[in-house]
Design a protein around this motif. Structure first.
Motif, short mmCIF file in Angstrom:
data_model
loop_
_atom_site.label_atom_id
_atom_site.label_comp_id
_atom_site.label_asym_id
_atom_site.label_seq_id
_atom_site.Cartn_x
_atom_site.Cartn_y
_atom_site.Cartn_z
N ASN B 295 -30.14 33.50 7.20
CA ASN B 295 -28.92 34.20 7.60
C ASN B 295 -27.70 33.44 7.15
OD1 ASN B 295 -29.88 36.48 8.77
ND2 ASN B 295 -30.08 35.56 10.82
N LEU B 296 -26.76 34.17 6.55
CA LEU B 296 -25.54 33.52 6.09
C LEU B 296 -24.48 33.65 7.16
CD1 LEU B 296 -23.91 32.15 3.82
CD2 LEU B 296 -23.30 34.43 3.03
N ILE B 297 -23.94 32.50 7.54
CA ILE B 297 -22.84 32.49 8.49
C ILE B 297 -21.68 31.76 7.84
CG2 ILE B 297 -22.08 31.72 10.77
CD1 ILE B 297 -25.05 31.67 11.56
N ILE B 298 -20.49 32.27 8.06
CA ILE B 298 -19.30 31.58 7.55
C ILE B 298 -18.58 30.95 8.73
CG2 ILE B 298 -17.13 31.81 6.33
CD1 ILE B 298 -19.27 32.53 4.44
N ASN B 299 -18.35 29.65 8.65
CA ASN B 299 -17.55 28.97 9.66
C ASN B 299 -16.17 28.67 9.10
OD1 ASN B 299 -19.68 28.73 11.60
ND2 ASN B 299 -20.57 27.18 10.24
N ILE B 300 -15.18 29.07 9.81
CA ILE B 300 -13.81 28.75 9.37
C ILE B 300 -13.24 27.74 10.34
CG2 ILE B 300 -11.54 29.67 8.87
CD1 ILE B 300 -12.86 32.42 8.55
N ASP B 301 -12.90 26.57 9.82
CA ASP B 301 -12.25 25.55 10.65
C ASP B 301 -10.78 25.52 10.30
OD1 ASP B 301 -14.62 24.99 11.67
OD2 ASP B 301 -14.88 23.02 10.73
N VAL B 302 -9.95 25.73 11.30
CA VAL B 302 -8.53 25.65 11.05
C VAL B 302 -7.96 24.56 11.94
CG1 VAL B 302 -6.32 26.84 11.21
CG2 VAL B 302 -8.30 28.05 10.37
N TRP B 303 -7.17 23.70 11.34
CA TRP B 303 -6.51 22.64 12.10
C TRP B 303 -5.02 22.84 11.94
CZ3 TRP B 303 -3.08 19.08 10.23
CH2 TRP B 303 -2.77 18.01 11.09
N GLU B 304 -4.35 22.82 13.07
CA GLU B 304 -2.92 23.16 13.01
C GLU B 304 -2.14 22.21 13.90
OE1 GLU B 304 0.65 25.49 14.54
OE2 GLU B 304 -1.03 24.64 15.63
N PRO B 380 -19.36 43.05 4.32
CA PRO B 380 -18.81 43.81 5.46
C PRO B 380 -19.48 43.44 6.78
CG PRO B 380 -19.24 45.28 3.62
CD PRO B 380 -19.85 43.97 3.27
N THR B 381 -20.69 42.92 6.74
CA THR B 381 -21.37 42.63 8.00
C THR B 381 -21.55 41.14 8.20
OG1 THR B 381 -23.45 42.88 6.82
CG2 THR B 381 -22.61 44.81 7.99
N LEU B 382 -20.83 40.36 7.43
CA LEU B 382 -20.98 38.90 7.49
C LEU B 382 -20.56 38.37 8.85
CD1 LEU B 382 -21.84 36.89 5.30
CD2 LEU B 382 -19.43 36.53 4.83
N GLU B 383 -21.34 37.38 9.36
CA GLU B 383 -20.97 36.78 10.62
C GLU B 383 -19.97 35.65 10.35
OE1 GLU B 383 -24.25 35.49 12.98
OE2 GLU B 383 -22.91 34.42 14.35
N VAL B 384 -18.83 35.73 10.99
CA VAL B 384 -17.78 34.74 10.76
C VAL B 384 -17.44 34.04 12.07
CG1 VAL B 384 -15.44 34.36 9.95
CG2 VAL B 384 -16.84 36.10 8.87
N ASN B 385 -17.57 32.74 12.09
CA ASN B 385 -17.18 31.96 13.26
C ASN B 385 -15.84 31.29 12.99
OD1 ASN B 385 -19.54 32.55 14.60
ND2 ASN B 385 -20.61 30.83 13.60
N ILE B 386 -14.96 31.41 13.96
CA ILE B 386 -13.64 30.82 13.78
C ILE B 386 -13.47 29.69 14.79
CG2 ILE B 386 -11.17 31.28 13.76
CD1 ILE B 386 -12.10 34.33 13.47
N ALA B 387 -13.15 28.52 14.28
CA ALA B 387 -12.88 27.39 15.17
C ALA B 387 -11.48 26.90 14.85
CB ALA B 387 -13.90 26.29 14.94
N VAL B 388 -10.62 26.92 15.86
CA VAL B 388 -9.24 26.50 15.64
C VAL B 388 -8.95 25.26 16.47
CG1 VAL B 388 -6.82 27.15 15.85
CG2 VAL B 388 -8.50 28.84 15.15
N ASP B 389 -8.34 24.30 15.83
CA ASP B 389 -7.89 23.10 16.53
C ASP B 389 -6.38 23.09 16.45
OD1 ASP B 389 -7.57 20.69 17.68
OD2 ASP B 389 -8.37 19.51 16.00
N ALA B 390 -5.73 23.48 17.55
CA ALA B 390 -4.27 23.59 17.52
C ALA B 390 -3.66 22.52 18.39
CB ALA B 390 -3.84 24.97 18.01
N LYS B 391 -2.64 21.87 17.87
CA LYS B 391 -2.01 20.75 18.58
C LYS B 391 -0.51 20.99 18.73
CE LYS B 391 -5.32 17.40 18.62
NZ LYS B 391 -6.44 18.38 18.74
N ILE B 392 0.04 20.45 19.80
CA ILE B 392 1.49 20.43 19.90
C ILE B 392 1.91 18.98 19.89
CG2 ILE B 392 3.46 20.88 21.41
CD1 ILE B 392 2.12 23.44 22.23
#
Lengths: 541, 406
Positions: B295-304, B380-392
């Motif tokens: 199974n293909l999963i896409i993980n998106i890591d965003v750091w802000e 169109p049916t791809l599983e996408v995981n979003i992980a966000v690391d947001a800092k102030i």
């Protein structure tokens, strides 16, 4: 091709007076010995020197012998002649014991040994030396009945005093510049290099002028083959007169058809000393303050004596600015032509648009503008250079302000063209030895750029670079140390490294003796000493 | 000697060319903006250029009683292809049009739906235009209309558009796409190209606006209009397929790591009805594909990282770490929301605007060979995981806003 044309011209000239060299005067002198008869000698003198108004022949009687003094008025020190020669001969002579003339010794010997209080006295026997002596600021003494004379060197002609050189002024550094008198110049060099190895070899060139020249070098540092080559080339010179070192330069340079100079020149004794220390050879010429140095590399035109005297960081920066200025002078007008007429896409849009707007309505193509303004600038410069200062000011004012401003506001030439020519013109003065060369290059590049844009400009650039790389000056590659790369020598090119880093002489000239400074002599605070007390100025109680 | 003779002839060559390709600067018509539309005639292309009037640049600025703020003339012409239409324009302009200073390539919506291939090949092939120009699609309008719109920020309007696109970095609500980005995406088999979107906002009388009455001098009178750069145009190959709205556009930029700055509005952790605004300072992202059990999963890591830029008075005490933590959490939710909105929209359009395919290819080159051909089905049916690391990081010059004394 150019070379062939020159050769042709040369051979044409030769054809007319084949094998006739301009050797010395037309006198019968040769190796004629002096006669015992004073009258014969004096007649000989009169025959050879003619009835010149400045030749003085003074006859007098010393111890019952007829004696004659011959000298040239104005060349000798009159005071010394009066006090140390005439007085001695006419008054002191009688006190000499035993009476001269008696015994086996010649009168000349006695006079030389006991009477004359002058350092440089020589006995002479042949007529050739007599003539040289008289013409070389000496007094010749003839004694009746003796076939030897005396020559007293008493030069006392008028010379310019030592002044700051006009062409190479510095803020920091020696204010002395060479003058016209060879002996003074040499003394200035000798004062700076008190080494027994400093060699000053005298030569004479110029069949008629008999100009004294002096080849200076430091034995042990210089490559002896270089000295031999210099002397060989100097000896080859066969011309009636040498009035300035420029004559010599053209006879000894390696690339007579190149626009680049391969013989250096300077007016500064400290610069000559520095060049000698790098293993170069200097050629002094009597009658001019300009001294030649060989070999001469391209980079030397960027090296100003002040670079070495002031601090090295700003010195290095100035070096780079000079390099930039040379590039600006040679290339900027051509770049302008190439960009406006062929390749405007290289400019950022705001600049391009403002350039386009200032070119609006200008009737000439870019190359026309640049050439016209360039020629105009050169005319202004030439008009200003040789005029007395107040007039020169007027010329530059009228030229720069009135014409420069008017030509733009009349819409004949665009403002950027004026700016570029002015900038290139000013930059051409930053590196004086290169200034004429760069103007020629600038013209060459501009015309190429006018024909083929960037393509032409770069073709020209490559041609010039290839030409420079092919040049040699007395065996030294002209672009060295950049072109045959010698990394160690780059310390004194685009930057000027501190003195404690430049421990070696430049390889290309000083390879005979490379070490010039201690290897580890960089300044640093004391290390292995006792720590100083924190309060150094605390008063002990 | 032979070499020297050769060199002499080489130089002589220069002089027989007779000033090859020489066009003096004042004989060129400098084009600042280039637009392409579908022409009314079937199968033809309409090209609009904005030509700089160099003389006008020097004219007295408006502030000192000078002329109107324009230094351009807009010309429109048609032809069978873009190049043809462009050259036909020279008949009207009377000077050789010079394309190197163009900064924006504006495409009308209709032409974009038909396909950009009709313009872009000329733009890429010719030596004058620059593929670093911005590619802009007009949503619901024509390129002609955009290029005719008078702008106040620059006398040369097209450069005004250029600076509007550059300003997207301040809000990150539209991508700033250069033609080269577009071409790169087209070259890749799976990535869908995107482009900046521009809107024409008609002010005042709607009916009058945008028509453009012709003046005697052939130029078009400009009606009061405004332009706005926001949103994203999504392509499949060369054809426009859909749009991302502002929120989704920022979602796209989060994933591709192109968010430079912008404002995130969250509600105050202490008072629900009050709002706080956080400025984005820097952001990074990483797309990590993962294949587990086929199974293909896409993980998106965003750091802000961001700074608190504004709070409505008396809503919270930012000196408390817990409040900042809470703000960070909320910000994180907003970002995640934006990203997932973009992902959902992209999957709806079946356009891999994020370059997931490329990421998979880089990480699983072997598996990719099979995936590549089915990517249209997988995406169109791809599983996408979003992980966000947001800092102030900082809270501005003050801790508490001024409050009135009770």
């Amino acid at each position: 091709m150019a070379r062939n044309v020159f050769r042709r011209l040369l051979s044409l000239g030769r054809g007319r007076e084949k094998n006739k060299s301009f050797s010395t005067c037309t006198s019968p002198a040769g190796t004629v010995k002096l006669s015992r008869d004073l009258a014969v000698n004096l007649n000989m003198i009169r025959d050879t020197l003619g009835n010149s108004m400045d030749v003085v022949v003074r006859e007098l009687l010393v111890c019952r012998t007829r004696v004659a003094l011959v000298y040239i008025n104005g060349l000798i020190n009159e005071t010394a002649l009066r006090e140390n020669v005439m007085r001695a001969l006419m008054i002191d002579m009688h006190n000499v014991e035993p009476s001269p003339g008696s015994g086996s010794k010649d009168l000349a010997d006695s006079v030389k040994e006991k009477v004359l209080s002058i350092a440089d006295v020589k006995k002479i026997g042949d007529f050739r030396t007599v003539l040289d002596g008289i013409l070389g600021a000496g007094i010749v003494l003839f004694f009746n009945g003796e076939d030897t004379g005396l020559i007293l060197k008493l030069p006392g002609f008028e010379t310019r005093s030592v002044e700051e050189p006009h062409t190479e002024t510095v803020v920091r550094g020696s204010r002395e510049g060479f003058v016209e008198a060879l002996s003074v110049n040499i003394s200035m060099l000798r004062r700076r290099i008190k080494s027994p190895d400093l060699r000053l070899e005298r030569m004479q060139v110029g069949g008629v002028t008999q100009t004294d020249i002096c080849v200076a070098y430091i034995k042990g540092i210089v490559n002896t083959k270089l000295v031999d080559e210099v002397k060989k080339r100097l000896q080859r010179i066969d011309i009636d007169g040498v009035l300035e070192s420029g004559y010599l330069e053209e006879f000894i340079e390696d690339a007579p058809f190149s626009i680049f100079q391969t013989v250096g020149n300077t007016e500064r004794p400290d610069k000559v000393a520095a060049k000698l220390l790098e293993g170069r050879v200097a050629i002094f010429t009597d009658g001019t303050p300009i001294v030649l140095t060989v070999p001469y590399l391209y980079i030397e035109s960027f090296q100003v004596s002040e670079d070495y005297y002031s601090r090295y960081i700003p010195g290095s920066l100035l070096r780079m600015i000079r390099l930039l200025c040379v590039i600006i002078t040679a290339e900027l007008p051509a770049l302008y032509v190439a960009i406006t007429a062929y390749n405007p896409e290289v400019l950022p849009s705001p600049l391009l648009i403002s350039m386009a707007s200032s070119r609006e309505g200008v009737p000439f193509p870019a190359i026309g503008e640049i050439l016209v303004m360039g020629v105009f600038f050169q005319i202004l410069r030439e008009a200003g250079v040789r005029l007395p200062r107040p007039v020169g000011l007027t010329v530059s004012l009228v030229g720069a302000l009135v014409v420069g401003e008017a030509v733009v506001s009349a819409g004949l030439v665009s403002a950027p063209a004026v700016i570029i020519i002015a900038l290139a013109g000013i930059c051409s003065f930053v590196v004086p030895p290169q200034s004429d060369t760069n103007l020629l290059l600038s013209l060459f590049f501009t015309i190429l750029a006018g024909f083929a844009g960037f393509f032409g400009l770069f073709l020209g650039f490559v041609l010039v670079l290839a030409h420079m790389a092919s040049l040699r000056s007395f065996g030294a590659p002209y672009l060295s140390p950049a072109a045959p790369l010698s990394p160690g020598d780059l310390k004194d090119t685009f930057i000027r490294a501190p003195w404690w880093v430049m421990t070696g002489r430049p390889r290309v000239t000083g390879w005979k003796n490379t070490r010039r400074a201690g290897v580890v002599s960089s300044p640093s605070p004391p290390r292995n000493e006792e720590k100083k007390p924190a309060h150094r100025y605390k008063v002990d109680e | 000697m032979k070499i020297k003779l050769f060199l002499v002839f080489l130089i002589l060559h220069l002089f027989v060319t007779g000033c090859w390709n020489r066009v003096e600067l004042d004989r060129r018509a400098i084009v600042a903006g280039f637009g392409a539309d579908k022409a009314e005639e079937e199968g033809k292309i309409q090209v609009t250029v904005q030509v700089v009037d160099a003389g006008e640049i020097k004219a007295i600025p408006l502030a000192r009683g000078g002329s109107m703020m324009n230094a351009v003339t807009v010309y429109t012409g048609t032809g069978f292809t873009a190049f043809d239409a462009f050259r036909n324009l020279s008949m009207v302009v009377g000077e050789k049009l010079f394309l190197s200073e163009v900064r924006v390539l504006v495409i009308g919506e209709e032409l974009a739906r038909e396909g950009l291939d009709k313009v872009i090949d000329f733009y890429e092939r010719d030596h004058e235009p620059n593929i670093r120009d911005y590619l802009i699609v007009v949503k619901g309008g024509e390129a002609k209309e955009v290029l005719e719109t008078e702008l106040r920020i620059n006398k040369i309007w097209a450069y005004g558009i250029d600076s509007m696109v550059k300003t997207t970095m301040a809000h990150s609500k539209a991508p700033a796409t250069e033609i080269i980005d577009f071409l790169k995406a087209v070259e890749s088999k799976t990535t869908a190209p995107v482009a900046t979107v521009i809107h024409v906002l008609r002010k005042g009388n709607e009916e009058n606006a945008g028509e453009g009455k012709s003046n005697q001098d052939g130029t078009t009178a400009v009606q009061p209009k405004e332009l706005k750069v926001s949103e994203t145009a999504v392509f499949r190959h060369y054809k426009l397929t859909g749009w991302l709205d502002e929120k989704e556009s920022r979602g796209l930029l989060w994933v591709t790591g192109k968010v430079k700055s912008g404002i995130i509005v969250v509600s105050s952790p202490e008072k629900e009805d009050k709002l706080a605004a956080i400025e984005i300072i820097r952001a990074k992202s990483k797309i990590k594909p993962e294949i587990t059990d086929g199974n293909l999963i896409i993980n998106i890591d965003v750091w802000e990282e961001g700074n608190l830029g504004e709070e409505q008075p008396d809503t919270m005490d930012v000196s408390k770490p817990i409040v900042l933590k809470e703000l960070e959490e909320q910000k994180k939710t907003v970002i995640e929301d934006e990203i997932s909105a973009a992902v959902i929209k992209a999957q709806e359009l079946n356009a891999d605007i994020f370059g997931f395919g490329e990421a998979v290819r880089r990480k699983y080159p072997r598996e990719w060979k099979q995936l590549e051909d089915q990517w249209d089905e997988i995406f169109p049916t791809l599983e996408v995981n979003i992980a966000v690391d947001a800092k102030i990081r900082r809270t501005g010059k003050i801790t508490k806003s001024a409050e009135p004394k009770p």
